[in-house]
Motif scaffolding. Structure first.
Motif: not given
Length: 302
Positions: A220-232, A267-277, A289-290
């Protein structure tokens, strides 16, 4: 009720042949006779932590504040003995194997742990004024948390069975404890969370509504649906893993992304990223995790 002695002192070699009162059996029987209700089942340690307590007195307070009928306890870490205070500095107890029930002078030295005053009515306390449904917990040293996860900050600790007021429940972190596994957590009237494992009743409490956190609303409100992955996976109040936890995603689910920004490098689960949603509920989630590229396509910058 009549039961075999389980006191560790004295001559206990013939305990299996002796049927009489042990210390907790005596107090249980006495209260059942006085109230017509079986209020004090369990061991002396269970009775020390009973939710029927209306007042508690520390060992340092001695016997001065006690009234006839109060229970006195002994033990360091684990309670091993209980007696009934009868007034004038006297108590009645089933002391040890090979002895009769006796009246004795109170003992407030050694490992005396304090006393408990019992609500003899046996009535269930009403829920707090801010609502909720009353349930009883079980187990010892049960913790409530700031959010529905065992690693979230501890809000309170119940030394023994207690009454809790449940507002709602939802699926969250899967917990395995004391032979049970459950992913349902209850939100209490003080805002804290407790795994349903330690609430008496079925895995999903009857008559309790969902908190609204079990599924994600449509975009809603112009958002976009994505699928997450991983547990916890956790979402946070800010784009930082040390910020307060807002929600807990026990398994892959749909998340609604409003915008994204460069922030803390993770850095988590073998990935490094500075982008947050930033999600539509205002919380933040690392893009790790997206599902998709490091920088989500078609999502504007915050």
């Amino acid at each position: 009720m009549p039961s075999r002695f389980r006191w560790t002192g004295g001559d206990a070699s013939s305990d299996n042949e002796r049927k009489d009162f042990d210390c907790s059996g005596l107090t249980r029987y006495a209260y059942a006779q006085a109230t017509g209700r079986d209020l004090l089942n369990g061991t002396a340690d269970d009775q020390f932590h009973t939710w029927h307590a209306t007042a508690r007195f520390s060992a340092a307070q001695g016997s001065a504040p006690l009234l006839p009928g109060d229970l006195m306890f002994w033990g360091s870490g684990h309670i091993h003995h209980v007696a009934v205070y009868i007034g004038a500095g006297q108590m009645v107890e089933a002391y040890e194997s090979g002895t009769h029930i006796r009246v004795a002078a109170v003992r407030t030295g050694g490992d005396y742990a304090g006393a408990v005053r019992i609500d003899g009515s046996g009535t269930v306390p009403p829920p707090p004024a801010n609502g909720g449904t009353t349930f009883e917990t079980w187990g010892a040293r049960v913790r409530t948390h700031f959010s529905p996860g065992v690693n979230a900050s501890v809000v309170d600790t119940f030394p023994g069975p207690a009454q809790v007021s449940v507002m709602c429940q939802q699926h969250a972190e899967v917990v395995t404890a004391d032979g049970y596994t459950n992913d349902i957590w209850s939100k209490l009237s003080d805002g804290s969370w407790l795994t349903n494992i330690y609430i008496k009743g079925p895995a999903s409490l009857p008559g309790i509504p969902d908190c609204g956190g079990s599924s994600t609303p449509p975009p809603s409100g112009g958002s976009t649906a994505f699928q997450s992955w991983g547990t916890g996976v956790r979402t946070h109040a800010e784009a930082n893993v040390n910020a307060a936890v807002v929600d807990y995603l026990p398994q892959p689910t749909t998340v609604n992304v409003a915008c994204q920004a460069h922030a803390q490098t993770v850095t988590a689960d073998g990935h490094t990223n500075d982008a947050w949603s930033r999600l539509t509920d205002g919380s933040w989630m690392t893009n790790i995790y997206i599902m998709g590229p490091a920088w989500l396509p078609g999502v504007p910058t915050c």
